[in-house]
Design a protein around this motif. Structure first.
Motif, PDB file in Angstrom:
ATOM      1  N   LEU A  89     -48.525  -4.161   0.976  1.00 60.35           N
ATOM      2  CA  LEU A  89     -47.107  -4.368   1.271  1.00 60.35           C
ATOM      3  C   LEU A  89     -46.780  -5.670   2.000  1.00 60.35           C
ATOM      4  N   THR A  90     -47.751  -6.202   2.744  1.00 59.61           N
ATOM      5  CA  THR A  90     -47.426  -7.359   3.582  1.00 59.61           C
ATOM      6  C   THR A  90     -48.680  -8.205   3.820  1.00 59.61           C
ATOM      7  N   GLU A  91     -48.553  -9.191   4.699  1.00 63.40           N
ATOM      8  CA  GLU A  91     -49.727 -10.028   4.989  1.00 63.40           C
ATOM      9  C   GLU A  91     -50.524  -9.410   6.143  1.00 63.40           C
ATOM     10  N   LEU A  92     -51.682  -8.854   5.790  1.00 64.04           N
ATOM     11  CA  LEU A  92     -52.564  -8.247   6.786  1.00 64.04           C
ATOM     12  C   LEU A  92     -53.540  -9.340   7.238  1.00 64.04           C
ATOM     13  N   ALA A  93     -53.397  -9.782   8.503  1.00 64.75           N
ATOM     14  CA  ALA A  93     -54.154 -10.956   8.946  1.00 64.75           C
ATOM     15  C   ALA A  93     -55.479 -10.593   9.597  1.00 64.75           C
ATOM     16  N   ARG A 114     -55.008   0.019   3.385  1.00 63.04           N
ATOM     17  CA  ARG A 114     -54.729  -0.160   1.941  1.00 63.04           C
ATOM     18  C   ARG A 114     -53.229  -0.387   1.730  1.00 63.04           C
ATOM     19  N   ASN A 115     -52.417   0.455   2.355  1.00 59.73           N
ATOM     20  CA  ASN A 115     -50.974   0.323   2.167  1.00 59.73           C
ATOM     21  C   ASN A 115     -50.430  -0.978   2.741  1.00 59.73           C
ATOM     22  N   PHE A 116     -50.822  -1.301   3.975  1.00 56.24           N
ATOM     23  CA  PHE A 116     -50.278  -2.516   4.583  1.00 56.24           C
ATOM     24  C   PHE A 116     -50.769  -3.771   3.849  1.00 56.24           C
TER      25      PHE A 116
END
Ligand SMILES: NC(=O)c1ccc[n+]([C@@H]2O[C@H](COP(=O)([O-])OP(=O)(O)OC[C@H]3O[C@@H](n4cnc5c(N)ncnc54)[C@H](O)[C@@H]3O)[C@@H](O)[C@H]2O)c1
Length: 323
Positions: free
Chosen positions: A21-25, A16-18
């Motif tokens: 915050l960023t692009e979770l691929a 959830r956090n990542f």
């Protein structure tokens, strides 16, 4: 672009956090149900059961490992060998030698190795560290941790590995030395060889001492770290909704007129303001900052190595008395 392996109870919080915050691929888990559930929540993220598939994607810069503890070392090593940064849940390895190998690999490849010591990102612990480092408490004499409750009763990991890893990371961070003497005593009352109650004692080169009481067989729910300084004392209490940190302006005093006769001084008791930011969010942001080149790239790994070494020594001490 980052990927995550392990989508269980805790892994969900990291994802959830990542994701925010960023692009979770990529999200990876060997369990079909967990993958299906994740796919529903994150339709744009690619799901796989194959860790090799994640590692072979050159666009993946970093991997988050949130699988069970015995798998951490192997998955972290493979990630670093694939020239990717790795955030690995605590503890990253179960042996000091394995953790040393991970640290060397990270340094050699110029990659980040960050263990998931969540409490180090807790604003209450940061406040405690600030108090210690500012000298406001005077010389630190003793730090002790209490992590007790009734449950959750583990059947594989003992109280030292399951509960102690948190407090150990905090007290080593506060004292900032490697202990030279480590003792642990405990007993397995419920499951063979899984200690439910553990007491640890650590002594540091400067003479500071530390103690931990870890238990899931206890009537009190306690999550507390106490720092006893020569001039003041401070407590971080994670069960307190508002007053996470309390400073006690109390200390023994030795009046110059009556040498050898100690008296005690009691002054104000106050609670400094502690931000309410989610520690996990701060921890994830820290990892992303390290990847971006902001901060000491090896500090988290080195601190993690001291924690694993201490755990290994304490476990050996625990085993000297049969449970
Ligand atoms: N920092 C904290 O406060 C905190 C809190 C809870 C758990 N944790 C840590 O997080 C980690 C995960 O805990 P959890 O409670 O989510 O566990 P969990 O058992 O609920 O989930 C683990 C997941 O990993 C998957 N998995 C196992 N081996 C795999 C492999 N080789 N490849 C891909 N997937 C694999 C499992 O299918 C499962 O879905 C543990 O290391 C635990 O110590 C940290």
């Amino acid at each position: 672009m980052i990927a995550q392996v392990g989508l269980g109870q805790w892994g969900r919080n990291l994802a959830r956090n990542f994701h925010e915050l960023t692009e979770l691929a990529w999200l990876c888990d060997i369990d079909d149900e967990r993958r299906a559930e994740a796919q529903e929540r994150y339709p744009a993220v690619r799901l796989t059961a194959s860790f090799d598939e994640v590692l072979s994607d050159p666009a993946v810069e970093a991997v988050v490992v949130a699988t069970p503890v015995p798998t951490h070392y192997e998955l972290a090593r493979r990630t670093l060998e694939a020239d990717k940064h790795v955030f690995v849940e605590k503890p990253p390895a179960m042996r000091g030698a394995e953790m040393e190998e991970l640290c060397e690999l990270a340094e050699e490849r110029g990659r980040i190795l960050m263990p998931g010591h969540l409490l180090l990102y807790h604003p209450g612990v940061s406040k405690l560290k600030e108090l210690v480092d500012s000298g406001d408490l005077g010389d630190v004499l003793c730090v002790y941790g209490n992590r007790q409750n009734l449950g959750t009763i583990r059947t594989h990991e003992n109280a030292l590995w399951s509960l102690g890893v948190h407090d150990l990371s905090v007290l080593l961070f506060l004292i900032d030395e490697e202990p030279t003497e480590l003792w642990a005593h405990g007993h397995a009352f419920l499951n063979p060889r899984v200690e439910d109650i553990v007491f640890c004692y650590l002594r540091f080169p400067s003479g500071k001492i530390a103690h931990l009481h870890l238990s899931w067989l206890d009537p009190h729910k306690i999550r507390r770290i106490t720092v006893v300084g020569r001039d003041k004392m401070a407590v971080f209490d994670d069960m307190e909704p508002e007053r996470k940190v309390t400073v006690y302006d109390k200390a023994p005093e030795e009046p110059t007129t009556t040498y050898g006769e100690w008296k005690t001084r009691t002054g104000d008791i106050y609670s400094p303001k502690v931000p309410t930011t989610e520690p996990l969010r701060l921890e994830c942001e820290h990892f992303l900052r390290l990847i971006a080149g902001d901060g000491d790239p090896m500090r988290a790994a080195r601190d993690g190595l001291v924690v694993v070494r201490a755990l290994e020594h304490l476990q050996a001490s625990l085993e000297t008395v049969p449970a």
